[in-house]
Scaffold this motif. Structure first.
Motif, PDB file in Angstrom:
ATOM      1  N   PHE A  22       0.811  -1.214   0.000  1.00 39.84           N
ATOM      2  CA  PHE A  22       0.000   0.000   0.000  1.00 39.84           C
ATOM      3  C   PHE A  22       0.844   1.264   0.000  1.00 39.84           C
ATOM      4  N   LYS A  23       2.033   1.185   0.539  1.00 42.33           N
ATOM      5  CA  LYS A  23       2.950   2.321   0.445  1.00 42.33           C
ATOM      6  C   LYS A  23       3.323   2.549  -1.015  1.00 42.33           C
ATOM      7  N   ALA A  24       3.622   1.461  -1.734  1.00 41.51           N
ATOM      8  CA  ALA A  24       3.993   1.578  -3.150  1.00 41.51           C
ATOM      9  C   ALA A  24       2.827   2.085  -4.000  1.00 41.51           C
ATOM     10  N   LEU A  25       1.620   1.646  -3.691  1.00 37.64           N
ATOM     11  CA  LEU A  25       0.458   2.048  -4.493  1.00 37.64           C
ATOM     12  C   LEU A  25      -0.055   3.442  -4.142  1.00 37.64           C
ATOM     13  N   PHE A  26      -0.081   3.772  -2.842  1.00 36.17           N
ATOM     14  CA  PHE A  26      -0.767   4.996  -2.417  1.00 36.17           C
ATOM     15  C   PHE A  26       0.049   5.895  -1.498  1.00 36.17           C
ATOM     16  N   LYS A  73     -10.422   9.492 -12.082  1.00 38.46           N
ATOM     17  CA  LYS A  73      -9.988   8.650 -13.204  1.00 38.46           C
ATOM     18  C   LYS A  73      -8.462   8.667 -13.306  1.00 38.46           C
ATOM     19  N   ALA A  74      -7.857   9.828 -13.079  1.00 40.80           N
ATOM     20  CA  ALA A  74      -6.394   9.941 -13.150  1.00 40.80           C
ATOM     21  C   ALA A  74      -5.733   9.051 -12.095  1.00 40.80           C
ATOM     22  N   ASP A  75      -6.265   9.036 -10.877  1.00 42.23           N
ATOM     23  CA  ASP A  75      -5.706   8.186  -9.821  1.00 42.23           C
ATOM     24  C   ASP A  75      -5.906   6.708 -10.144  1.00 42.23           C
ATOM     25  N   LEU A  76      -7.053   6.368 -10.712  1.00 46.08           N
ATOM     26  CA  LEU A  76      -7.304   4.984 -11.105  1.00 46.08           C
ATOM     27  C   LEU A  76      -6.267   4.542 -12.144  1.00 46.08           C
ATOM     28  N   GLU A  81      -1.003   1.626 -13.722  1.00 44.41           N
ATOM     29  CA  GLU A  81       0.401   1.611 -14.150  1.00 44.41           C
ATOM     30  C   GLU A  81       1.309   1.057 -13.060  1.00 44.41           C
ATOM     31  N   LYS A  82       1.047   1.396 -11.807  1.00 45.34           N
ATOM     32  CA  LYS A  82       1.846   0.862 -10.696  1.00 45.34           C
ATOM     33  C   LYS A  82       1.657  -0.651 -10.571  1.00 45.34           C
ATOM     34  N   LEU A  83       0.414  -1.109 -10.691  1.00 42.26           N
ATOM     35  CA  LEU A  83       0.144  -2.547 -10.611  1.00 42.26           C
ATOM     36  C   LEU A  83       0.839  -3.290 -11.744  1.00 42.26           C
ATOM     37  N   LYS A  84       0.815  -2.716 -12.956  1.00 44.47           N
ATOM     38  CA  LYS A  84       1.520  -3.321 -14.092  1.00 44.47           C
ATOM     39  C   LYS A  84       3.010  -3.439 -13.793  1.00 44.47           C
TER      40      LYS A  84
END
Length: 124
Positions: A22-26, A73-76, A81-84
């Protein structure tokens, strides 16, 4: 009477690893403490709600149960891209207005661009 959610407890096999996800994602920070009863606890704050990452061995099946957060939408798209980049599984749904992803213990999370309160004709 109910006021708000105090926290959500998620049973995970490795709280530190989940906190790093969650640190990496958010860019969320984790808080680790030992409570008065000696329980080693890790907390993260997502969407103004505290999540307790409770360590235990568990094998969880994925179901339709999930935790959804309202996002732009931009955050989604940035999260996609982070998940990829992390090679993590995700699902874009509802004409790409919704993103589902999974933590290491099969908890399901949704990022949703829809404002449910507005859709239901409610405020707050």
């Amino acid at each position: 009477m109910l006021k708000s959610i105090s926290h959500v407890a998620l049973v995970v096999t490795d709280p530190a690893r989940t906190a790093l996800l969650f640190k990496a994602l958010f860019a969320t920070q984790s808080v680790r403490r030992v409570d008065a009863d000696g329980h080693d606890e890790t907390f993260i704050n997502l969407g103004n709600t505290w999540f307790l990452l409770a360590k235990a061995t568990v094998e969880r099946q994925r179901t339709g149960d999930h935790i959804a957060f309202h996002v732009t939408k931009a955050d989604l798209l940035a999260t996609v891209e982070k998940l990829k980049a992390m090679n993590l599984e995700y699902i874009l749904a509802r004409a790409d207005s919704s993103l589902y992803f999974f933590d290491y213990d099969n908890h399901v999370f949704e990022l949703d661009t829809t404002d449910v309160s507005s859709e239901l004709g409610r405020s707050g």
